[in-house]
Design a protein around this motif. Structure first.
Motif, PDB file in Angstrom:
ATOM      1  N   PRO A  93       0.839  -1.210   0.000  1.00  0.00           N
ATOM      2  CA  PRO A  93       0.000   0.000   0.000  1.00  0.00           C
ATOM      3  C   PRO A  93       0.864   1.245   0.000  1.00  0.00           C
ATOM      4  CG  PRO A  93       0.076  -0.967   2.193  1.00  0.00           C
ATOM      5  CD  PRO A  93       0.821  -1.907   1.300  1.00  0.00           C
ATOM      6  N   LEU A  94       0.356   2.342  -0.558  1.00  0.00           N
ATOM      7  CA  LEU A  94       1.037   3.641  -0.498  1.00  0.00           C
ATOM      8  C   LEU A  94       0.595   4.334   0.785  1.00  0.00           C
ATOM      9  CD1 LEU A  94       1.620   2.886  -3.415  1.00  0.00           C
ATOM     10  CD2 LEU A  94       0.988   5.194  -4.108  1.00  0.00           C
ATOM     11  N   LEU A  95       1.570   4.661   1.633  1.00  0.00           N
ATOM     12  CA  LEU A  95       1.256   5.136   2.974  1.00  0.00           C
ATOM     13  C   LEU A  95       1.915   6.475   3.269  1.00  0.00           C
ATOM     14  CD1 LEU A  95       1.862   1.714   4.768  1.00  0.00           C
ATOM     15  CD2 LEU A  95      -0.366   2.725   4.231  1.00  0.00           C
ATOM     16  N   LEU A  96       1.133   7.393   3.846  1.00  0.00           N
ATOM     17  CA  LEU A  96       1.621   8.683   4.321  1.00  0.00           C
ATOM     18  C   LEU A  96       1.464   8.742   5.832  1.00  0.00           C
ATOM     19  CD1 LEU A  96      -0.132  11.037   1.726  1.00  0.00           C
ATOM     20  CD2 LEU A  96       2.312  10.503   1.779  1.00  0.00           C
ATOM     21  N   ASN A  97       2.265   9.554   6.488  1.00  0.00           N
ATOM     22  CA  ASN A  97       2.098   9.794   7.920  1.00  0.00           C
ATOM     23  C   ASN A  97       1.190  11.003   8.096  1.00  0.00           C
ATOM     24  OD1 ASN A  97       2.270  10.271  10.646  1.00  0.00           O
ATOM     25  ND2 ASN A  97       4.486  10.030  10.769  1.00  0.00           N
ATOM     26  N   TYR A  98      -0.007  10.798   8.634  1.00  0.00           N
ATOM     27  CA  TYR A  98      -0.954  11.897   8.831  1.00  0.00           C
ATOM     28  C   TYR A  98      -0.515  12.824   9.959  1.00  0.00           C
ATOM     29  CZ  TYR A  98      -4.395   9.225   6.032  1.00  0.00           C
ATOM     30  OH  TYR A  98      -5.046   8.540   5.040  1.00  0.00           O
ATOM     31  N   GLY A  99       0.436  12.388  10.754  1.00  0.00           N
ATOM     32  CA  GLY A  99       0.905  13.197  11.877  1.00  0.00           C
ATOM     33  C   GLY A  99       1.041  12.345  13.127  1.00  0.00           C
ATOM     34  N   CYS A 100       1.858  12.824  14.060  1.00  0.00           N
ATOM     35  CA  CYS A 100       2.077  12.105  15.321  1.00  0.00           C
ATOM     36  C   CYS A 100       0.942  12.478  16.275  1.00  0.00           C
ATOM     37  CB  CYS A 100       3.449  12.463  15.899  1.00  0.00           C
ATOM     38  SG  CYS A 100       4.800  12.021  14.782  1.00  0.00           S
ATOM     39  N   LEU A 101      -0.205  11.860  16.064  1.00  0.00           N
ATOM     40  CA  LEU A 101      -1.441  12.257  16.733  1.00  0.00           C
ATOM     41  C   LEU A 101      -1.913  11.207  17.721  1.00  0.00           C
ATOM     42  CD1 LEU A 101      -3.332  13.413  13.504  1.00  0.00           C
ATOM     43  CD2 LEU A 101      -2.031  14.861  15.064  1.00  0.00           C
ATOM     44  N   SER A 102      -2.670  11.646  18.712  1.00  0.00           N
ATOM     45  CA  SER A 102      -3.298  10.716  19.655  1.00  0.00           C
ATOM     46  C   SER A 102      -4.533  10.104  18.999  1.00  0.00           C
ATOM     47  CB  SER A 102      -3.705  11.450  20.932  1.00  0.00           C
ATOM     48  OG  SER A 102      -4.817  12.300  20.671  1.00  0.00           O
ATOM     49  N   ASN A 103      -5.071   9.060  19.617  1.00  0.00           N
ATOM     50  CA  ASN A 103      -6.284   8.436  19.086  1.00  0.00           C
ATOM     51  C   ASN A 103      -7.494   9.354  19.188  1.00  0.00           C
ATOM     52  OD1 ASN A 103      -5.321   6.022  18.074  1.00  0.00           O
ATOM     53  ND2 ASN A 103      -5.530   4.918  20.009  1.00  0.00           N
ATOM     54  N   ASP A 104      -7.427  10.370  20.046  1.00  0.00           N
ATOM     55  CA  ASP A 104      -8.510  11.365  20.101  1.00  0.00           C
ATOM     56  C   ASP A 104      -8.694  11.996  18.717  1.00  0.00           C
ATOM     57  OD1 ASP A 104      -7.418  10.850  22.660  1.00  0.00           O
ATOM     58  OD2 ASP A 104      -8.278  12.690  23.461  1.00  0.00           O
ATOM     59  N   PHE A 105      -7.582  12.450  18.127  1.00  0.00           N
ATOM     60  CA  PHE A 105      -7.640  13.107  16.817  1.00  0.00           C
ATOM     61  C   PHE A 105      -7.983  12.109  15.713  1.00  0.00           C
ATOM     62  CE2 PHE A 105      -5.068  16.276  19.078  1.00  0.00           C
ATOM     63  CZ  PHE A 105      -5.730  17.436  18.700  1.00  0.00           C
ATOM     64  N   PHE A 155     -11.033   6.444  12.760  1.00  0.00           N
ATOM     65  CA  PHE A 155     -10.418   5.155  13.073  1.00  0.00           C
ATOM     66  C   PHE A 155      -9.544   5.288  14.309  1.00  0.00           C
ATOM     67  CE2 PHE A 155      -7.539   6.972   9.769  1.00  0.00           C
ATOM     68  CZ  PHE A 155      -6.329   6.975  10.459  1.00  0.00           C
ATOM     69  N   VAL A 156      -9.110   4.157  14.831  1.00  0.00           N
ATOM     70  CA  VAL A 156      -8.294   4.095  16.048  1.00  0.00           C
ATOM     71  C   VAL A 156      -7.038   3.294  15.740  1.00  0.00           C
ATOM     72  CG1 VAL A 156      -8.185   3.201  18.416  1.00  0.00           C
ATOM     73  CG2 VAL A 156     -10.294   4.257  17.584  1.00  0.00           C
ATOM     74  N   ILE A 157      -5.875   3.779  16.175  1.00  0.00           N
ATOM     75  CA  ILE A 157      -4.607   3.080  15.964  1.00  0.00           C
ATOM     76  C   ILE A 157      -4.293   2.217  17.189  1.00  0.00           C
ATOM     77  CG2 ILE A 157      -2.123   3.350  15.558  1.00  0.00           C
ATOM     78  CD1 ILE A 157      -3.603   4.445  13.235  1.00  0.00           C
ATOM     79  N   PRO A 158      -4.225   0.886  17.023  1.00  0.00           N
ATOM     80  CA  PRO A 158      -3.841   0.044  18.164  1.00  0.00           C
ATOM     81  C   PRO A 158      -2.402   0.344  18.592  1.00  0.00           C
ATOM     82  CG  PRO A 158      -4.788  -1.269  16.361  1.00  0.00           C
ATOM     83  CD  PRO A 158      -4.526   0.101  15.820  1.00  0.00           C
ATOM     84  N   SER A 159      -2.150   0.332  19.889  1.00  0.00           N
ATOM     85  CA  SER A 159      -0.800   0.568  20.438  1.00  0.00           C
ATOM     86  C   SER A 159      -0.162   1.834  19.859  1.00  0.00           C
ATOM     87  CB  SER A 159       0.105  -0.643  20.172  1.00  0.00           C
ATOM     88  OG  SER A 159      -0.464  -1.818  20.690  1.00  0.00           O
ATOM     89  N   ASN A 160      -0.957   2.878  19.755  1.00  0.00           N
ATOM     90  CA  ASN A 160      -0.483   4.158  19.217  1.00  0.00           C
ATOM     91  C   ASN A 160       0.549   4.779  20.172  1.00  0.00           C
ATOM     92  OD1 ASN A 160      -0.139   6.817  18.386  1.00  0.00           O
ATOM     93  ND2 ASN A 160      -2.317   7.264  18.189  1.00  0.00           N
ATOM     94  N   PRO A 161       1.811   4.940  19.736  1.00  0.00           N
ATOM     95  CA  PRO A 161       2.838   5.469  20.646  1.00  0.00           C
ATOM     96  C   PRO A 161       2.609   6.924  21.044  1.00  0.00           C
ATOM     97  CG  PRO A 161       3.694   5.326  18.401  1.00  0.00           C
ATOM     98  CD  PRO A 161       2.355   4.656  18.397  1.00  0.00           C
ATOM     99  N   TYR A 162       1.690   7.616  20.367  1.00  0.00           N
ATOM    100  CA  TYR A 162       1.424   9.028  20.657  1.00  0.00           C
ATOM    101  C   TYR A 162       0.112   9.211  21.428  1.00  0.00           C
ATOM    102  CZ  TYR A 162       5.072   9.409  17.207  1.00  0.00           C
ATOM    103  OH  TYR A 162       6.270   9.256  16.530  1.00  0.00           O
ATOM    104  N   ASP A 163      -0.532   8.101  21.787  1.00  0.00           N
ATOM    105  CA  ASP A 163      -1.792   8.217  22.517  1.00  0.00           C
ATOM    106  C   ASP A 163      -1.513   8.546  23.981  1.00  0.00           C
ATOM    107  OD1 ASP A 163      -4.514   8.291  22.580  1.00  0.00           O
ATOM    108  OD2 ASP A 163      -4.793   6.140  22.869  1.00  0.00           O
TER     109      ASP A 163
END
Length: 475
Positions: free
Chosen positions: A276-288, A295-303
């Motif tokens: 897949p072609l992937l971009l980083n939307y930003g170092c964001l918490s799951n709130d954003f 959507f929700v990122i599992p084990s999000n290091p910025y949450d």
């Protein structure tokens, strides 16, 4: 709750501006059953798409871009000339635009997506819009919480996001009335939406489409030489899904001899077939991610978890942790001065503090705990605030002080966990039973919040053990 009023069935007349409730996270219907070919449109109108870039169904995020063959590092994947991005630009000579601009000025800056959303709705309603091939490919529904049922909003179980959802729903319902008041009695030539009604549902669709797809990029150069920051929707580029480990990035550049800006997506590394072609939307918490993208990122290091710095709460946590005579509610004048410097005291303090994320414990909270759990003014004043705020500065005020601070934070974590009505095991059991898309998202979100708290507790518990073992060895 307010969000329930946004669930208005889709109407069937020509290019309606209504939106249905979210039904599928991974395969949402597009605005029209058989939309124009987006790749062909971009190429026909002067854009570039690498021959190996294809649109496909992503199992996690819905539609996405995938490489049909190998692509070398540094290759241009997509190039959009200046006329492709959809931006909020008003034409003063256009009667409809002269109505749209005052409406956009009523939108608070924090809800910037609604401003561009008004332009999106205008182009969606306009017959013969240049962007119709792009807009017709947009999802008909979004999985953001403003379209959750009242019950699923409650299922989030996290006050800061509940507050944001209710705030956005309330804004949409109030803004609906403002828009209706502005639009009534307009001449057809003045109506920015082709004479169609605009309601909270269509406004919510537009705001969600923009918040989940728009990029904030450089706009025109200002007189001071700095480029303005402009939200814009980028056809096809916005089909790149998110990763904290992306294989592509966005560039803005000008061709030699051409003052017009090009927007490119370039391969950051070699991309293999089927990647897949992937971009980083930003170092964001799951709130954003949940509020804006659905959507929700599992084990999000910025949450992280938000807490309110409150003297009585800190006293209770310290006492629960076995700290004798905490004085968070009545700090000494010299301690109060440091709290003021940390913006945790004063006329307009910022009492929102966080645990979790890259910092593990927000520096302001850590410094406050270290200072208020110390009675040694001279020792505290030896250190700069940057040291007192740093977790990597091991026990600047002594081992006993550091252990007391960490144990207080662990107790805060226990209190925070207690505010969730369910445990992670309960949540996992609910997910196994099979639930709706919005319920699943709400449960996943609250599970990740609880995981953040538990991870912080584990980390700090290990640190306490290390500190105590060092103290024992020294003794």
């Amino acid at each position: 709750m307010a969000a329930a009023k946004l669930l208005i069935p889709t109407l069937s007349h020509f290019r309606p501006l209504t939106c249905a409730a979210a039904v599928s996270a991974t395969n949402p219907a597009r605005l029209v059953p058989h939309p124009p070919d987006l790749l062909k449109w971009i190429k026909r109108e002067g854009g570039f798409v690498h021959e190996a870039v294809t649109i496909t169904q992503d199992t996690t995020y819905g539609l996405g871009l995938v490489a049909s063959g190998g692509i070398p590092k540094g290759s241009d994947l997509i190039v959009l000339p200046e006329h492709f991005p959809l931006k909020f630009q008003s034409d003063k000579d256009d009667e409809a635009d002269s109505v749209l601009l005052p409406l956009s000025n009523r939108v608070p800056e924090e809800l910037w997506a609604m401003k561009l959303g008004l332009k999106l709705l205008q182009e969606r309603a306009k017959v013969g819009s240049f962007w119709w091939p792009y807009i017709s490919n947009l999802p008909e529904t979004y999985t953001v919480p403003i379209f959750f049922s009242g019950e699923d909003i409650k299922n989030l179980q996290y006050a800061p996001v509940l507050c944001q959802v209710n705030k956005r729903c309330r804004f949409l319902l109030e803004f609906e009335q403002e828009v209706k008041n502005v639009l009534k009695n307009l001449k057809p030539s003045e109506h920015p939406f082709g004479g169609q009604d605009v309601d909270a549902s269509s406004l919510g669709w537009a705001m969600s489409a923009v918040s989940s797809r728009a990029f904030r990029l450089y706009g025109k150069k200002l007189p001071n030489g700095i480029h303005s920051d402009i939200p814009m929707m980028l056809p096809l580029i916005d089909m790149c899904n998110h990763s904290f480990n992306p294989n592509a990035r966005i560039l803005q550049e000008q061709d030699a001899g051409n003052p017009k800006m090009l927007i490119k997506v370039v391969a950051e590394r070699e991309i293999k077939q089927s990647d897949p072609l992937l971009l980083n939307y930003g170092c964001l918490s799951n709130d954003f991610f949940l509020l804006d993208y659905g959507f929700v990122i599992p084990s999000n290091p910025y949450d992280h978890i938000e807490l309110k710095y409150d003297g009585a709460l800190m006293d209770a946590a310290s006492m629960a942790a076995g700290v004798s005579s905490p004085n968070f509610s009545s700090p000494a004048p010299w301690q109060q001065e440091i709290l003021f410097q940390l913006n945790l005291d004063g006329e307009v303090p910022n009492l929102k503090v966080t645990i979790g994320g890259p910092e593990l414990v927000e520096g302001r909270l850590l410094a406050a705990l270290r200072v208020l759990l110390s009675n040694d003014r001279e020792m505290v004043q030896r250190y700069d605030l940057s040291v007192l705020k740093s977790l990597s500065a091991e026990g600047p005020l002594g081992v006993a002080n550091e252990v007391a601070a960490f144990r207080t934070i662990i107790a805060l974590c226990v209190i925070a966990l207690g505010h969730f009505p369910t445990k992670i095991m309960d949540d996992e059991s609910l997910l196994k039973q099979g639930v709706s898309v919005s319920t699943e998202l709400a449960i996943q979100f609250r599970m990740q919040k609880k995981s953040v708290i538990i991870d912080v507790m584990r980390d700090l518990t290990k640190r306490v053990k290390v500190l105590l073992s060092k103290e024992t060895t020294t003794a």
